[in-house]
Every structure is written in structure tokens, then in C-alpha cells.
Motif scaffolding. Sequence first.
Motif, PDB file in Angstrom:
ATOM      1  N   ALA B 123       0.836  -1.202   0.000  1.00 32.72           N
ATOM      2  CA  ALA B 123       0.000   0.000   0.000  1.00 32.72           C
ATOM      3  C   ALA B 123       0.869   1.249   0.000  1.00 32.72           C
ATOM      4  O   ALA B 123       0.591   2.222  -0.711  1.00 32.72           O
ATOM      5  N   ALA B 125       3.848   1.557  -1.230  1.00 33.64           N
ATOM      6  CA  ALA B 125       4.418   1.716  -2.572  1.00 33.64           C
ATOM      7  C   ALA B 125       3.396   2.327  -3.526  1.00 33.64           C
ATOM      8  O   ALA B 125       3.725   3.164  -4.359  1.00 33.64           O
ATOM      9  N   GLU B 126       2.135   1.924  -3.367  1.00 33.57           N
ATOM     10  CA  GLU B 126       1.085   2.475  -4.230  1.00 33.57           C
ATOM     11  C   GLU B 126       0.915   3.981  -4.023  1.00 33.57           C
ATOM     12  O   GLU B 126       0.781   4.730  -4.988  1.00 33.57           O
ATOM     13  N   THR B 127       0.954   4.423  -2.753  1.00 32.49           N
ATOM     14  CA  THR B 127       0.802   5.865  -2.515  1.00 32.49           C
ATOM     15  C   THR B 127       1.989   6.640  -3.077  1.00 32.49           C
ATOM     16  O   THR B 127       1.900   7.828  -3.307  1.00 32.49           O
ATOM     17  N   ALA B 130       3.368   3.818  -7.485  1.00 31.10           N
ATOM     18  CA  ALA B 130       3.669   2.578  -8.188  1.00 31.10           C
ATOM     19  C   ALA B 130       2.395   1.888  -8.681  1.00 31.10           C
ATOM     20  O   ALA B 130       1.418   1.805  -7.958  1.00 31.10           O
TER      21      ALA B 130
END
Lengths: 207, 231
Positions: B123, B125-127, B130
Motif C-alpha cells: 500500500a 508503494a502504491e501511494t 507505483a
Amino acid sequence: MSFDVCVTRQLGDRVIAAEFAGEAGLTALFGPSGAGKSSVLNMVAGLLRPDAGHIMVGDVTLYSSADGIDRPARARRAGYVFQDGRLFPHKRVRDNLLYGWNLANPAERWMDLDEAVRFLGIGHLLNRWPHTLSGGEAQRVAIGRALLSAPRFLLMDEPLASLDRARREDIMAVIVRLRDELKLPILYVSHDREEVEQLATTIVPLD
Amino acid sequence: MLSAEEWDILLLSMKVSGVAVLACLPLAFGLAWLLARVRFPGRILIDALVHLPLVLPPVVTGWLLLLAFGNTGPAGRWFEDVLGISFMFRWTGAALAAAVMALPLMVRAMRLSIEAVDRRLEAAAETLGASRTHVFATITLPLALPGLLAGMVLGFARSLGEFGATITFVSNIPGETRTLPIAIYSALQVPGSDNVVTRLALISVALSLGALLASEVLVRRSGQGRGRHVL
């Protein structure tokens, strides 16, 4: 530029609802543990989908149930500083810092590695592995990683919670500088009244 | 030290096991991912089917392979017609049997390693911008890698020891399907071949031990600098 948020979300038998519009500066969501503060932050970040409502930051709509808008987390440009740091354990500090920077659109970057390192005083940590850092050091790196991802705004989830007194003062000074020098809108979650009163421009009680 | 014939047995065993693990890898990883990350109806059934070779008598597994992949079996025909691969009495059949027997162990190890990846890191990394595939390539895969390698080594070791399903499915043919355990079994049938049995058994022990040590080293090396995640 600031936050305009109105969201509801059912989690189990609990309904989390929040409505606030902050001014520029640091907006603090303040309330007891378990009031759903982190859930609100996750909804703004795009990690948790609201059942209904809208989320705007400045003039950009991140979520709107009425208009069917729901930007994925990766496209929201949120600089999220987690309570538990969440540094990538298999990457050295330098690669943690550059993770979001490498993914950001070069035209939208507003800070480079050298500036972030100077701003946070973490130059001596660059080659270290995350598990060798103290709590305060790790939190600085986490803040640096968020800043370098070219965020439009910051989300901070109890960034001081896991730190001792001396380190708290230290990181608090950093947050004040983020607020006053970088003029980034910050959405800040805490259950500590003293901390909130010291940092917040706008206080949003949540219970 | 080893006779030419024994070398051939050793190399055949390595080839059969290596091919079994590599051919099995995509399927094992896919199943491990499915069981670790996806909630769907019938998940328990898939889980049970994957584990079936672990508890079924190997001779039954071999017989089922014979029905499905024999010259007249539906899967066997498809492989023969479309890919030109024949299994009957060939080393490819031994590899197939070894792969089926290794699958449960590989899926199990890989599933555990995927489940052990902290999803909060994904999560985060997503913010940071990515995409799903980037998160997979830069966070999930590297963090799960030690377990994936351990699963492969475990599958390799299991393949080296495969006996029952193999001998049922593709019989005992020197140079094609006579792997180490089957060679040992054959030697045991011949009076006065104690030396051969001893040497082959020692090779087996050395290979298995080597595989386990290799997996340990691999896991440690890829785990370098990686403690529990901080704060």
C-alpha cells in the motif's frame, strides 16, 4: 490550497463519517483511538474506498461518488507518512528515498535527493538498511520518501506515536517547517491534544 | 569412483528433477498466488486438489497419470499432436510424474512466502505512485523471493526421491526412466550388488543434503540486510 472532504464508509458494524474543509496549513483530525481517523486518511490516500461522498484537495477531485470519480492511490500524489514508517526492508535508505522520486513525473518533482537530505539531516544514513535505524531516524527517512515522491499534499498518521520524548520534539520541528516553509497542505491524525494544539491550523474533532 | 553407468543415472536424475521443477514453476507460483491472495468460491477444493499427490498412494497418482497422459489418454494425445511431446517410457514422463509429486510442496512454500509479505508495504508503494505490476516487481517479488527459492529447492529434492508414481507411469527403463531411487531398487533385486546400492544411496544422501544446504545459503544471501520491517 486545502482539503474539502465529506465521506462515509461502513466497516463491519461501524460507520465512519467525516466532514471538514480545512484552510491552508495543517489540518488535524483529532479524536480517541478507534474513532476511524486512520480510515479517513486511507480514504484520502485512495487505499480505502468510501461508500459515498467527495474528496477534494485544492481544485482537484480525488473522489466523488456523485460524479463517479475515483482516482487510484498511485495517481493521487499524496505523500503518506505512516505511523509505522513502512520503509521497504529490502532497500537501503537511499533507494527507499528515491522509490517515489523515480516514479514521479520529472516536471512535477519539486525536491531532489540532496535537498531532502539537507532538510531532514539524514545524509549519514543513506547507505544504511532500514532495520538498523532508530525510530526517529526511520521516521525522518519516511518523511523524506514522501516528500521526494512529488506530492501535492501530505498525510501524516500519528508520526510521533512510536517515538520517545526527545525524538518527538525533533520530528515536530520538522513538521512545523514542512507546514511553514514548504507550504504543503497537511492532513494530520493524532489522539494527543498537546501535539495537535501545537501543530494545527485547523482542528477537526472526530469521535 | 563412479562407473559410467552410475554417472548416467546421476545425470538423468538431475535432468528429470531440474526439468520437473522448471516446468512446474509457473503453475506452482500461479496456484500459490491464487490461494494466498484471491478469495473465490471453490478455493478449498483447489487447495485440496493441489495437496492430493501428497496424501494419495503414489501408485494411484502414477495410474491416473497413465490414464490421462498415456498414448490414448486425452492429455497425452494433445501433447503428442500439438507439442510433439510424448511421455510414455520416456524421461519426459519421469519429469511429469516428479513435477506432479513436487507441486504440493512448491505451492505450499511459495504460498507461505507470499502470505508473509506485509501488504501495508505494498500500500505504501502504491501511494508513492507505483502501479500494480511495479509493486509486484519491486516489493512483493523481492520480499517473497527467499520462500520461492526454498520452494524450488524443496521441489527439486522431492523430485530426486520420486519413485512410486514414476515406476507406475513410465516403468523402469535404463537411460530413460531409471532415476536414482529406481536404480537403487533395481540393484537391490540383483544378488551381490551391495556395493552399487551403497554408492547410489550415498549419492542420494549427498544430493539431498546439498539441496538443503543450497536453499539455506540462498535464503540467507537474499535475506541480507533485511530484518523485520522497522518502526
